[in-house]
Scaffold this motif. Sequence first.
Motif, PDB file in Angstrom:
ATOM      1  N   TRP A  27       7.272  -0.584  -0.083  1.00  0.00           N
ATOM      2  CA  TRP A  27       6.450  -0.121   1.119  1.00  0.00           C
ATOM      3  C   TRP A  27       6.659   1.387   1.289  1.00  0.00           C
ATOM      4  O   TRP A  27       5.996   2.269   1.355  1.00  0.00           O
ATOM      5  CB  TRP A  27       6.665  -0.742   2.608  1.00  0.00           C
ATOM      6  N   THR A  30       5.886   3.846  -1.809  1.00  0.00           N
ATOM      7  CA  THR A  30       4.509   4.081  -2.211  1.00  0.00           C
ATOM      8  C   THR A  30       3.546   4.273  -1.022  1.00  0.00           C
ATOM      9  O   THR A  30       2.373   4.841  -1.445  1.00  0.00           O
ATOM     10  CB  THR A  30       4.044   2.944  -3.098  1.00  0.00           C
ATOM     11  N   ASP A  31       3.754   4.112   0.223  1.00  0.00           N
ATOM     12  CA  ASP A  31       2.869   4.309   1.221  1.00  0.00           C
ATOM     13  C   ASP A  31       3.176   5.007   2.352  1.00  0.00           C
ATOM     14  O   ASP A  31       2.355   5.218   3.509  1.00  0.00           O
ATOM     15  CB  ASP A  31       2.409   2.671   1.594  1.00  0.00           C
ATOM     16  N   TYR A  83       7.373   0.329   9.624  1.00  0.00           N
ATOM     17  CA  TYR A  83       6.337   0.143   8.638  1.00  0.00           C
ATOM     18  C   TYR A  83       5.735  -1.291   8.971  1.00  0.00           C
ATOM     19  O   TYR A  83       6.699  -2.259   8.795  1.00  0.00           O
ATOM     20  CB  TYR A  83       6.927   0.045   7.065  1.00  0.00           C
TER      21      TYR A  83
END
Length: 162
Positions: A27, A30-31, A83
Amino acid sequence: MFTLTRPDGYLLSTDPDRLDLDRVHHWLSTDAYWALGRDRDTVGRAFAGSIGFGVYRPGDGRQVAVARVVTDRTTFAWLCDVYVDPAERGRGLGTWLAGAARDHLAEMGVRRIVLATEDAHGVYAKVGFAPVEPDRWMKWTAPVTQLTGKEQSAGSPLTVEA
């Protein structure tokens, strides 16, 4: 260890053994705009030195959200690495997670919690977070050398790695 369950069955836990750090690493690296490219070892060490909050889906228990708190467990805390899995967004999990972390820290006696966000001010405002006074707060960020891409400590000589 702290646990809390919402009426709809989502479970929040600070059990470090329950955190799926491979998923968290994916998570964040990459985001999450603040952690893009962060390596797995860094994620593991960061969570090992912090209080990790995981949120788990009802039914299958899959981890769907995370937050990390850096704290002395007495007076100060920094809420970070919050997140929520994109498939689970829109259910109020981020607000619930931030509020639960705030309450857990307050029970410890922590009276100042800070965080940084570029785009989720409304999420945190719902649980009492407000903008800081810009003339009061300062920061230091380690410089990154262009030659090695590694952080240099203040005052240390520039080194070139072969």
